[in-house]
Structure formats: C-alpha cells, structure tokens
Design a protein around this motif. Sequence first.
Motif, mmCIF file in Angstrom:
data_model
loop_
_atom_site.group_PDB
_atom_site.id
_atom_site.type_symbol
_atom_site.label_atom_id
_atom_site.label_comp_id
_atom_site.label_asym_id
_atom_site.label_seq_id
_atom_site.Cartn_x
_atom_site.Cartn_y
_atom_site.Cartn_z
ATOM 1 N N GLU A 18 -6.740 0.151 2.022
ATOM 2 C CA GLU A 18 -6.070 1.428 2.251
ATOM 3 C C GLU A 18 -4.682 1.173 2.805
ATOM 4 O OE1 GLU A 18 -8.276 4.785 3.883
ATOM 5 O OE2 GLU A 18 -6.630 5.122 5.300
ATOM 6 N N VAL A 19 -3.685 1.794 2.201
ATOM 7 C CA VAL A 19 -2.300 1.695 2.656
ATOM 8 C C VAL A 19 -1.862 3.089 3.087
ATOM 9 C CG1 VAL A 19 0.079 1.164 2.011
ATOM 10 C CG2 VAL A 19 -1.796 -0.230 1.113
ATOM 11 N N ALA A 20 -1.433 3.209 4.336
ATOM 12 C CA ALA A 20 -1.029 4.502 4.882
ATOM 13 C C ALA A 20 0.485 4.641 4.821
ATOM 14 C CB ALA A 20 -1.509 4.634 6.324
ATOM 15 N N LEU A 21 0.952 5.729 4.197
ATOM 16 C CA LEU A 21 2.379 6.025 4.137
ATOM 17 C C LEU A 21 2.709 6.989 5.262
ATOM 18 C CD1 LEU A 21 2.894 6.535 0.290
ATOM 19 C CD2 LEU A 21 2.865 4.423 1.612
ATOM 20 N N GLN A 22 3.374 6.484 6.293
ATOM 21 C CA GLN A 22 3.767 7.293 7.434
ATOM 22 C C GLN A 22 5.274 7.271 7.586
ATOM 23 O OE1 GLN A 22 1.257 5.138 10.320
ATOM 24 N NE2 GLN A 22 0.060 7.023 10.561
ATOM 25 N N GLN A 23 5.769 8.088 8.507
ATOM 26 C CA GLN A 23 7.205 8.121 8.746
ATOM 27 C C GLN A 23 7.691 6.736 9.144
ATOM 28 O OE1 GLN A 23 8.379 10.965 11.668
ATOM 29 N NE2 GLN A 23 10.554 10.761 11.267
ATOM 30 N N LEU A 54 -2.004 -5.398 -10.601
ATOM 31 C CA LEU A 54 -2.178 -4.258 -9.696
ATOM 32 C C LEU A 54 -1.527 -3.055 -10.361
ATOM 33 C CD1 LEU A 54 -3.165 -3.208 -6.947
ATOM 34 C CD2 LEU A 54 -0.902 -3.753 -6.028
ATOM 35 N N ARG A 55 -2.341 -2.046 -10.640
ATOM 36 C CA ARG A 55 -1.874 -0.897 -11.421
ATOM 37 C C ARG A 55 -2.083 0.390 -10.621
ATOM 38 N NH1 ARG A 55 -1.954 -0.840 -17.146
ATOM 39 N NH2 ARG A 55 -3.246 -2.716 -16.993
ATOM 40 N N GLY A 56 -1.013 1.194 -10.529
ATOM 41 C CA GLY A 56 -1.078 2.454 -9.804
ATOM 42 C C GLY A 56 -1.578 3.581 -10.675
ATOM 43 N N PRO A 57 -1.695 4.781 -10.105
ATOM 44 C CA PRO A 57 -2.218 5.925 -10.868
ATOM 45 C C PRO A 57 -1.322 6.250 -12.061
ATOM 46 C CG PRO A 57 -1.237 6.648 -8.797
ATOM 47 C CD PRO A 57 -1.312 5.156 -8.732
ATOM 48 N N THR A 58 -1.949 6.618 -13.177
ATOM 49 C CA THR A 58 -1.190 6.969 -14.381
ATOM 50 C C THR A 58 -0.931 8.466 -14.417
ATOM 51 O OG1 THR A 58 -3.219 7.230 -15.670
ATOM 52 C CG2 THR A 58 -2.180 5.054 -15.671
ATOM 53 N N THR A 174 -5.037 6.187 -6.257
ATOM 54 C CA THR A 174 -5.954 5.051 -6.323
ATOM 55 C C THR A 174 -5.378 3.956 -7.211
ATOM 56 O OG1 THR A 174 -7.866 6.510 -6.030
ATOM 57 C CG2 THR A 174 -8.283 4.316 -6.920
ATOM 58 N N TYR A 175 -5.268 2.750 -6.670
ATOM 59 C CA TYR A 175 -4.748 1.600 -7.396
ATOM 60 C C TYR A 175 -5.909 0.688 -7.783
ATOM 61 C CZ TYR A 175 0.059 2.729 -6.029
ATOM 62 O OH TYR A 175 1.273 3.354 -5.877
ATOM 63 N N THR A 176 -5.792 0.079 -8.943
ATOM 64 C CA THR A 176 -6.811 -0.848 -9.417
ATOM 65 C C THR A 176 -6.240 -2.260 -9.464
ATOM 66 O OG1 THR A 176 -7.831 0.877 -10.783
ATOM 67 C CG2 THR A 176 -8.394 -1.399 -11.285
ATOM 68 N N ALA A 177 -6.907 -3.172 -8.797
ATOM 69 C CA ALA A 177 -6.526 -4.589 -8.829
ATOM 70 C C ALA A 177 -7.462 -5.296 -9.802
ATOM 71 C CB ALA A 177 -6.630 -5.202 -7.439
ATOM 72 N N GLU A 178 -6.912 -5.780 -10.917
ATOM 73 C CA GLU A 178 -7.700 -6.443 -11.951
ATOM 74 C C GLU A 178 -7.407 -7.943 -11.918
ATOM 75 O OE1 GLU A 178 -5.712 -4.235 -14.948
ATOM 76 O OE2 GLU A 178 -7.387 -2.863 -15.254
ATOM 77 N N SER A 193 -11.094 -4.414 -8.132
ATOM 78 C CA SER A 193 -11.263 -3.810 -6.814
ATOM 79 C C SER A 193 -10.218 -2.706 -6.695
ATOM 80 C CB SER A 193 -11.100 -4.852 -5.690
ATOM 81 O OG SER A 193 -9.884 -5.547 -5.837
ATOM 82 N N GLN A 194 -10.344 -1.862 -5.690
ATOM 83 C CA GLN A 194 -9.474 -0.704 -5.580
ATOM 84 C C GLN A 194 -8.748 -0.666 -4.243
ATOM 85 O OE1 GLN A 194 -11.916 2.758 -6.464
ATOM 86 N NE2 GLN A 194 -11.443 2.608 -8.645
ATOM 87 N N VAL A 195 -7.579 -0.027 -4.280
ATOM 88 C CA VAL A 195 -6.764 0.184 -3.086
ATOM 89 C C VAL A 195 -6.329 1.649 -3.085
ATOM 90 C CG1 VAL A 195 -4.650 -0.451 -1.856
ATOM 91 C CG2 VAL A 195 -5.921 -2.198 -3.119
ATOM 92 N N GLU A 196 -6.490 2.315 -1.949
ATOM 93 C CA GLU A 196 -6.057 3.701 -1.810
ATOM 94 C C GLU A 196 -4.712 3.736 -1.082
ATOM 95 O OE1 GLU A 196 -7.262 6.562 -2.870
ATOM 96 O OE2 GLU A 196 -9.045 5.716 -3.832
ATOM 97 N N VAL A 197 -3.729 4.391 -1.688
ATOM 98 C CA VAL A 197 -2.431 4.601 -1.051
ATOM 99 C C VAL A 197 -2.330 6.093 -0.750
ATOM 100 C CG1 VAL A 197 0.067 4.440 -1.295
ATOM 101 C CG2 VAL A 197 -1.389 2.666 -2.276
ATOM 102 N N ARG A 198 -2.243 6.444 0.525
ATOM 103 C CA ARG A 198 -2.251 7.855 0.883
ATOM 104 C C ARG A 198 -1.277 8.127 2.022
ATOM 105 N NH1 ARG A 198 -8.373 8.619 2.492
ATOM 106 N NH2 ARG A 198 -8.527 7.606 0.451
#
Length: 239
Positions: A18-23, A54-58, A174-178, A193-198
């Motif tokens: 999980e990657v958190a986008l904050q100020q 590593l692929r981000g949402p389409t 949701t990002y997919t790491a292949e 595997s998956q990574v959430e960027v929010r």
Amino acid sequence: MLTGARDPILVPEVSQHEVALQQGFTGTELLLFGAILSPEGSRAAQDYDIVVVLRGPTQSVVLREKQKVAGLWINAASTQLRSAPGYYAIASSRPIADIVDDKTAAIYELGLKWLQLSPIGAIDPDEQARFAAGLVDLNRRNGLYREEEGGVKINEQVLYQARIGLPSRVPTGTYTAETYAISKGRVVASATSQVEVRKLGVERAIADFSANYGFAYGLLAVAISVAMGWLAGRLFALI
C-alpha cells in the motif's frame, strides 16, 4: 532423468502493498523481490532471466494533437484509446530483445513498444501508431512510463530483486506486479502480486467529495476562486 527438469515456480513479494499519497508526497520506490525455486522448493535446476512489470490501473484516454495555425496552437486531430495503463514500468535482467522474440514480447506486452493501445473506432494504422507513440513519449517524460534493462539483479539464480520508482503524480488505484521467469525465449513461470495506491488525509477527502458531489464541488471551487480574487483585490487596494 528421462523427463528432464520441470518448470520452476516463482515466489514474489513487494516491499509495500500500500502506498499512501499524502500532502508533501514526492514519490517513492518499490522493491520487487522473490525467489526462483524448483517444484520441490530447492534451487532451480537451470539459469533463467527475470522480467518484472508493474502496471497501473487502465483507463480510456482521449488524445488530441496540437497544430499551429496563424501563430496559435489549437487542437487538431484526436483519437480515443480504449485502455491505456496510467503507469507502466518494466525491469529485466537483460535487454528484452536478447531474452524473447517479438511475438512473445507482444503477447506479454514486455516493453513500451509492445503496449496494446487499441483505439475506439476505425483509424488509419499510421495515425494510430503516431498517437500511441505520442502517449508513450508524454508519459515517459512525466515519469509514468519507464524501462530499465538490467534493472533486475539475480543472486545465485535463486533470489531476484528490482527497484521501481513511483513519481509524485502517480495515479491512484490497484497496481499489478507481474514477474516472469524466461528460459530459451519461453516464459516458463509467472506470478503476480498487487499494490494499492490511494490518497489519505485531506487529499482523499477532497477527491471523495469531488467524485460523489461533483456539482457542489464545482460551485464551491468557483466560490473559492471568486473569494480569493476579491480578497487579493482588496489587499492590493490597501497598498
């Protein structure tokens, strides 16, 4: 001995799920790592190349080409791509051209030149290629598309790792790491595997409000702009 070595298995992991986008977020780096093992869980029987994507949402993307007319830049031709990844990064143990042939690279989309950016509707193939190249170039310059040949390090043909950077403007989702293990030009094992960027904090509250209450968000934005303009005018009048 007569049947030969069986295909290996991959055990992948990501340093952050999980990657958190904050100020103040200025970007981060993900470590994609894992092991190449035999089906019995021991060291794999032969050498393999590793490719990590590593692929981000389409999403659907509208592209507009700028053209200079009478000294002014205006929108000219345009097209809409059905599904383009908001982020795409590939790292490999060697150059992709030395690992697989063009057909395999196209099937697995191993590299920016093999991204399947299909348009919506009929379009001339040359024009489609021009628009696709323009999108790839724009996202490369913004750090959203990247290729790192030699970016995967393999230790004793067991452990592998790759470091992939995420820029500050990375899209949420949701990002997919292949991960692919490749031998003699053939993909012999793969794992995901998956990574959430929010967004979190104030950024998330604003994003949720704009998504759920679009009309009210628009009115509020206009009101704030008018208020800031009025306040600036009053301050300059007092100087």
